[in-house]
Design a protein around this motif. Structure first.
Motif, PDB file in Angstrom:
ATOM      1  N   LEU A   1       4.395  11.065   2.124  1.00  0.00           N
ATOM      2  CA  LEU A   1       4.518  10.503   0.783  1.00  0.00           C
ATOM      3  C   LEU A   1       4.021   9.060   0.697  1.00  0.00           C
ATOM      4  N   GLY A   2       4.093   8.338   1.809  1.00  0.00           N
ATOM      5  CA  GLY A   2       3.705   6.933   1.773  1.00  0.00           C
ATOM      6  C   GLY A   2       2.256   6.662   2.112  1.00  0.00           C
TER       7      GLY A   2
ATOM      8  N   LEU B   1       0.821  -1.213   0.000  1.00  0.00           N
ATOM      9  CA  LEU B   1       0.000   0.000   0.000  1.00  0.00           C
ATOM     10  C   LEU B   1       0.857   1.266   0.000  1.00  0.00           C
ATOM     11  N   PRO B   2       1.760   1.476   0.971  1.00  0.00           N
ATOM     12  CA  PRO B   2       2.578   2.692   0.922  1.00  0.00           C
ATOM     13  C   PRO B   2       3.560   2.698  -0.237  1.00  0.00           C
ATOM     14  N   ALA B   3       3.968   1.518  -0.702  1.00  0.00           N
ATOM     15  CA  ALA B   3       4.872   1.480  -1.844  1.00  0.00           C
ATOM     16  C   ALA B   3       4.201   2.050  -3.092  1.00  0.00           C
ATOM     17  N   VAL B   4       2.935   1.681  -3.300  1.00  0.00           N
ATOM     18  CA  VAL B   4       2.193   2.209  -4.452  1.00  0.00           C
ATOM     19  C   VAL B   4       1.918   3.698  -4.262  1.00  0.00           C
ATOM     20  N   PHE B   5       1.412   4.060  -3.070  1.00  0.00           N
ATOM     21  CA  PHE B   5       1.178   5.476  -2.796  1.00  0.00           C
ATOM     22  C   PHE B   5       2.459   6.283  -2.974  1.00  0.00           C
ATOM     23  N   GLY B   6       3.559   5.766  -2.446  1.00  0.00           N
ATOM     24  CA  GLY B   6       4.827   6.486  -2.525  1.00  0.00           C
ATOM     25  C   GLY B   6       5.284   6.696  -3.957  1.00  0.00           C
ATOM     26  N   LEU B   7       5.155   5.655  -4.786  1.00  0.00           N
ATOM     27  CA  LEU B   7       5.555   5.773  -6.187  1.00  0.00           C
ATOM     28  C   LEU B   7       4.738   6.851  -6.893  1.00  0.00           C
ATOM     29  N   VAL B   8       3.424   6.825  -6.681  1.00  0.00           N
ATOM     30  CA  VAL B   8       2.546   7.813  -7.314  1.00  0.00           C
ATOM     31  C   VAL B   8       2.830   9.213  -6.759  1.00  0.00           C
TER      32      VAL B   8
END
Length: 366
Positions: A179-180, A13-20
């Motif tokens: 960011l995450g 979840l935070p990995a996707v949010f962070g990338l975006v």
């Protein structure tokens, strides 16, 4: 193995949010020409003798827009006012005002910011802390972006200078959470107040919009003024946005673990540390960043750890924080959760929140 897969999902979840969010976060450019208008750079100062001169010299180096610096000496006991007065004698762009006694139902910094806004002469109000050092083009770049995008309130997290272990265990949590875990990282197209964000260290407001929403007087009881003000702007129909603050300013918030703990504790009750919210946050953060270490050598746990360290590395690079803080990542998350739980327990026990010699009732911090 089931728990390891859950941890991997929580890490994704935070990995996707962070990338975006890293892609969405705008990096401002210095405008090609000088901007019209006057930016009032407003600095609340209480016992800031160690910081205020360097802060003002950075402000005076601003280019691309006319600026004034207004400092409010909020009952300092260390000679802050004398330093500002000396600098004001040499440069008429600096003005010093004295804070009146703190009224009931106000917190100290919010009251100081309200009085600064009243004294300002500019078309735009740039609130900064005394430990912030503005880049020369920061005021002009923020003003140009706000005007071009019709944004009434603009904020960013300055590049955090981290020089001790205590800071490394606390300060990086700011950008990790922003960011995450915040969808769309506070961009202006997310109009909802509950998706607003801001960093009180660096906030630019259009003066007309600021006055229309009631300014700091509308959030007089809070300690986390940046977040409350951003939500107020959005609730009144104005656009707010978070931008990449690392190129715009630097800041060393705290000098030790004890200072960091106390500083983050004062804002906790207005963020994560609520009876309903903190258990959810504990599952989200511990599940993604702590559980995988206890679930090794399960393959999903390995994958979760790699995702989290990759996310932390990407955020560290973008925020220009020290690389040596990355291996401390699990401890940083553990400390962040500990601060939140201690803050919540203190509130449940009726303990006051406070900062710089002032204490506020627990109900006020809520």
């Amino acid at each position: 193995m089931t728990l390891a897969w859950i941890a991997l999902g929580l890490a994704a979840l935070p990995a996707v949010f962070g990338l975006v969010n890293l892609w969405l976060l705008p990096r401002l450019r210095a405008p090609s020409g000088d901007q019209e208008g006057l930016v009032s750079i407003l600095i609340p100062a209480r016992d800031e003798a160690a910081n205020i001169e360097a802060c003002l010299r950075a402000v005076l180096a601003s280019r691309g827009v006319a600026v004034e610096a207004v400092v409010i000496d909020d009952a300092s006991r260390d000679g802050t006012g004398e330093i500002v007065a000396r600098l004001a004698e040499a440069d008429p762009r600096i003005r010093l005002i004295e804070a009146p006694p703190l009224p009931p139902d106000w917190t100290g910094k919010v009251h100081a910011c309200a009085r600064l806004a009243e004294a300002a002469r500019g078309t735009h109000l740039l609130f900064i802390d005394a430990d912030v050092r503005l880049a020369p083009e920061a005021a002009a770049a923020m003003l140009a972006h706000g005007r071009a995008q019709d944004i009434a309130m603009l904020s960013g997290v300055p590049r955090q200078l981290i020089r001790s272990l205590g800071e490394a265990l606390t300060v990086p949590a700011i950008n990790l959470l922003l960011l995450g875990y915040l969808p769309a990282v506070g961009r202006a197209f997310t109009r909802r107040p509950d998706l607003a964000a801001a960093c009180g260290q660096l906030i630019l407001c259009d003066r007309a919009a600021y006055e229309a929403v009631g300014g700091h007087g509308a959030v007089r009881h809070v300690l986390h003024d940046g977040l409350a003000l951003a939500r107020r702007f959005r609730a009144e129909g104005h656009r707010t946005e978070v931008v990449d603050g690392a190129p715009l300013a630097t800041c060393r918030m705290y000098g030790s673990f004890a200072e960091s703990w106390a500083g983050f504790m004062k804002n906790a009750r207005e963020g994560m540390a609520t009876p309903l919210g903190l258990p959810v946050w504990t599952v989200l953060l511990s599940g993604a960043h702590l559980w995988p270490w206890a679930l090794l050598p399960a393959p999903p746990a390995n994958a979760a750890i790699l995702l989290m360290l990759a996310l932390r590395a990407a955020i560290t690079w973008r925020a220009r924080e020290p690389w040596w803080t990355i291996p401390l990542h699990p401890l940083t998350v553990l400390v962040a959760l500990a601060i939140q739980w201690v803050a919540l327990i203190r509130w449940l026990l009726g303990r006051p929140a406070g900062w710089k010699g002032r204490a506020y009732p627990a109900t006020k911090a809520a």
